[in-house]
Write a protein that holds these residues in place. Structure first.
Motif, PDB file in Angstrom:
ATOM      1  N   MET A   1      15.669 -22.023  33.415  1.00  0.00           N
ATOM      2  CA  MET A   1      14.568 -22.659  32.712  1.00  0.00           C
ATOM      3  C   MET A   1      15.082 -23.106  31.335  1.00  0.00           C
ATOM      4  O   MET A   1      15.907 -22.446  30.732  1.00  0.00           O
ATOM      5  CB  MET A   1      13.403 -21.693  32.589  1.00  0.00           C
ATOM      6  CG  MET A   1      12.159 -22.339  32.021  1.00  0.00           C
ATOM      7  SD  MET A   1      10.699 -21.302  32.114  1.00  0.00           S
ATOM      8  CE  MET A   1      10.158 -21.699  33.759  1.00  0.00           C
ATOM      9  N   LEU A   2      14.542 -24.192  30.855  1.00  0.00           N
ATOM     10  CA  LEU A   2      14.982 -24.788  29.596  1.00  0.00           C
ATOM     11  C   LEU A   2      13.995 -24.518  28.456  1.00  0.00           C
ATOM     12  O   LEU A   2      12.814 -24.262  28.693  1.00  0.00           O
ATOM     13  CB  LEU A   2      15.166 -26.294  29.759  1.00  0.00           C
ATOM     14  CG  LEU A   2      16.168 -26.733  30.828  1.00  0.00           C
ATOM     15  CD1 LEU A   2      16.201 -28.245  30.920  1.00  0.00           C
ATOM     16  CD2 LEU A   2      17.541 -26.160  30.559  1.00  0.00           C
ATOM     17  N   VAL A   3      14.509 -24.640  27.241  1.00  0.00           N
ATOM     18  CA  VAL A   3      13.683 -24.450  26.045  1.00  0.00           C
ATOM     19  C   VAL A   3      12.467 -25.371  26.083  1.00  0.00           C
ATOM     20  O   VAL A   3      11.352 -24.951  25.755  1.00  0.00           O
ATOM     21  CB  VAL A   3      14.530 -24.657  24.764  1.00  0.00           C
ATOM     22  CG1 VAL A   3      13.648 -24.833  23.546  1.00  0.00           C
ATOM     23  CG2 VAL A   3      15.486 -23.497  24.568  1.00  0.00           C
ATOM     24  N   THR A  84      19.251 -23.742  27.576  1.00  0.00           N
ATOM     25  CA  THR A  84      18.642 -22.788  28.501  1.00  0.00           C
ATOM     26  C   THR A  84      17.950 -21.703  27.678  1.00  0.00           C
ATOM     27  O   THR A  84      18.242 -21.520  26.484  1.00  0.00           O
ATOM     28  CB  THR A  84      19.692 -22.135  29.410  1.00  0.00           C
ATOM     29  OG1 THR A  84      20.555 -21.315  28.604  1.00  0.00           O
ATOM     30  CG2 THR A  84      20.492 -23.184  30.188  1.00  0.00           C
ATOM     31  N   LEU A  85      17.068 -20.974  28.320  1.00  0.00           N
ATOM     32  CA  LEU A  85      16.423 -19.859  27.618  1.00  0.00           C
ATOM     33  C   LEU A  85      17.445 -18.786  27.262  1.00  0.00           C
ATOM     34  O   LEU A  85      17.299 -18.106  26.243  1.00  0.00           O
ATOM     35  CB  LEU A  85      15.289 -19.278  28.458  1.00  0.00           C
ATOM     36  CG  LEU A  85      14.084 -20.202  28.653  1.00  0.00           C
ATOM     37  CD1 LEU A  85      12.970 -19.474  29.385  1.00  0.00           C
ATOM     38  CD2 LEU A  85      13.582 -20.766  27.338  1.00  0.00           C
ATOM     39  N   ASP A  86      18.497 -18.669  28.066  1.00  0.00           N
ATOM     40  CA  ASP A  86      19.572 -17.732  27.727  1.00  0.00           C
ATOM     41  C   ASP A  86      20.262 -18.166  26.436  1.00  0.00           C
ATOM     42  O   ASP A  86      20.588 -17.330  25.588  1.00  0.00           O
ATOM     43  CB  ASP A  86      20.601 -17.639  28.859  1.00  0.00           C
ATOM     44  CG  ASP A  86      20.087 -16.841  30.046  1.00  0.00           C
ATOM     45  OD1 ASP A  86      19.157 -16.029  29.873  1.00  0.00           O
ATOM     46  OD2 ASP A  86      20.631 -17.028  31.149  1.00  0.00           O
ATOM     47  N   ASP A  90      20.291 -15.832  23.186  1.00  0.00           N
ATOM     48  CA  ASP A  90      21.569 -15.453  22.580  1.00  0.00           C
ATOM     49  C   ASP A  90      21.591 -15.805  21.096  1.00  0.00           C
ATOM     50  O   ASP A  90      22.049 -15.013  20.267  1.00  0.00           O
ATOM     51  CB  ASP A  90      22.734 -16.148  23.295  1.00  0.00           C
ATOM     52  CG  ASP A  90      22.985 -15.601  24.695  1.00  0.00           C
ATOM     53  OD1 ASP A  90      22.444 -14.528  25.032  1.00  0.00           O
ATOM     54  OD2 ASP A  90      23.721 -16.277  25.453  1.00  0.00           O
ATOM     55  N   ALA A  91      21.103 -16.994  20.742  1.00  0.00           N
ATOM     56  CA  ALA A  91      21.070 -17.409  19.338  1.00  0.00           C
ATOM     57  C   ALA A  91      20.165 -16.479  18.527  1.00  0.00           C
ATOM     58  O   ALA A  91      20.497 -16.106  17.398  1.00  0.00           O
ATOM     59  CB  ALA A  91      20.590 -18.857  19.218  1.00  0.00           C
ATOM     60  N   ARG A 119       7.538 -14.532  28.168  1.00  0.00           N
ATOM     61  CA  ARG A 119       6.469 -15.016  29.045  1.00  0.00           C
ATOM     62  C   ARG A 119       7.066 -15.734  30.254  1.00  0.00           C
ATOM     63  O   ARG A 119       6.668 -15.505  31.392  1.00  0.00           O
ATOM     64  CB  ARG A 119       5.539 -15.948  28.271  1.00  0.00           C
ATOM     65  CG  ARG A 119       4.394 -16.523  29.097  1.00  0.00           C
ATOM     66  CD  ARG A 119       3.500 -17.449  28.290  1.00  0.00           C
ATOM     67  NE  ARG A 119       4.148 -18.270  27.282  1.00  0.00           N
ATOM     68  CZ  ARG A 119       4.804 -19.407  27.538  1.00  0.00           C
ATOM     69  NH1 ARG A 119       4.922 -19.844  28.762  1.00  0.00           N
ATOM     70  NH2 ARG A 119       5.361 -20.100  26.553  1.00  0.00           N
ATOM     71  N   CYS A 120       8.047 -16.573  30.004  1.00  0.00           N
ATOM     72  CA  CYS A 120       8.685 -17.318  31.101  1.00  0.00           C
ATOM     73  C   CYS A 120       9.469 -16.396  32.015  1.00  0.00           C
ATOM     74  O   CYS A 120       9.422 -16.545  33.236  1.00  0.00           O
ATOM     75  CB  CYS A 120       9.600 -18.405  30.544  1.00  0.00           C
ATOM     76  SG  CYS A 120       8.687 -19.738  29.774  1.00  0.00           S
ATOM     77  N   ARG A 121      10.168 -15.457  31.446  1.00  0.00           N
ATOM     78  CA  ARG A 121      10.942 -14.513  32.252  1.00  0.00           C
ATOM     79  C   ARG A 121      10.017 -13.639  33.070  1.00  0.00           C
ATOM     80  O   ARG A 121      10.295 -13.354  34.227  1.00  0.00           O
ATOM     81  CB  ARG A 121      11.824 -13.651  31.354  1.00  0.00           C
ATOM     82  CG  ARG A 121      12.879 -14.443  30.636  1.00  0.00           C
ATOM     83  CD  ARG A 121      14.250 -14.072  31.119  1.00  0.00           C
ATOM     84  NE  ARG A 121      15.245 -15.006  30.669  1.00  0.00           N
ATOM     85  CZ  ARG A 121      16.135 -14.772  29.730  1.00  0.00           C
ATOM     86  NH1 ARG A 121      16.139 -13.611  29.117  1.00  0.00           N
ATOM     87  NH2 ARG A 121      17.018 -15.675  29.406  1.00  0.00           N
ATOM     88  N   SER A 122       8.915 -13.223  32.480  1.00  0.00           N
ATOM     89  CA  SER A 122       7.950 -12.397  33.198  1.00  0.00           C
ATOM     90  C   SER A 122       7.365 -13.162  34.368  1.00  0.00           C
ATOM     91  O   SER A 122       7.222 -12.634  35.461  1.00  0.00           O
ATOM     92  CB  SER A 122       6.843 -11.956  32.241  1.00  0.00           C
ATOM     93  OG  SER A 122       5.866 -11.234  32.934  1.00  0.00           O
TER      94      SER A 122
END
Length: 133
Positions: A1-3, A84-86, A90-91, A119-122
């Motif tokens: 998923m993207l920002v 990415t959300l990762d 990380d940042a 929220r997105c990960r959940s």
């Protein structure tokens, strides 16, 4: 998923002369935890967060006298919509902060927070659990 899929597109922009009380009232009204501080004299972007306001209050400073300029983080790490959300997480971990201003063509188009990422990960985890094995 993207920002760009997770970010809030409600971008509260304030000036450096706003008091912390004004900033807090605007943030509460918009239900956001951060405001983008735009200084037209420097053409720079900074960020003022609820934690910045809390730290000021905790130090006994007067929210009607303290300005956003005095509490703004100006060495901001910006995210791109196609991170990415990762990448965003990380940042945030590296910088020890909870909000990223999202820039597209040098313009603020959103803010992504730790809460947005969670929220997105959940949601992804819930969907994965719902798929029969």
């Amino acid at each position: 998923m993207l920002v760009k899929d997770a970010m809030s597109t409600v971008v509260l922009t304030i000036g450096p002369a706003h008091t912390l009380r004004q900033a807090a009232q605007l943030m509460a009204a918009r239900r956001v935890g951060a405001a983008v501080v735009l200084d037209p004299d420097t053409s720079g972007l900074g960020i003022l967060t609820e934690r910045d306001i809390l730290n000021s209050l905790g130090a006994g400073e007067n929210p009607d006298r303290e300005t956003a300029q005095l509490h703004t983080t100006s060495d901001v790490v910006f995210a791109a919509p196609d991170w990415t959300l990762d990448d965003a997480a990380d940042a945030m971990v590296r910088g020890n902060f909870r909000h990223l201003i999202v820039l597209d063509d040098r313009e603020p188009v959103g803010v992504v927070s730790v809460r947005d990422i969670m929220r997105c990960r959940s949601t992804v985890l819930v969907r994965a659990d719902a798929v029969p094995a």
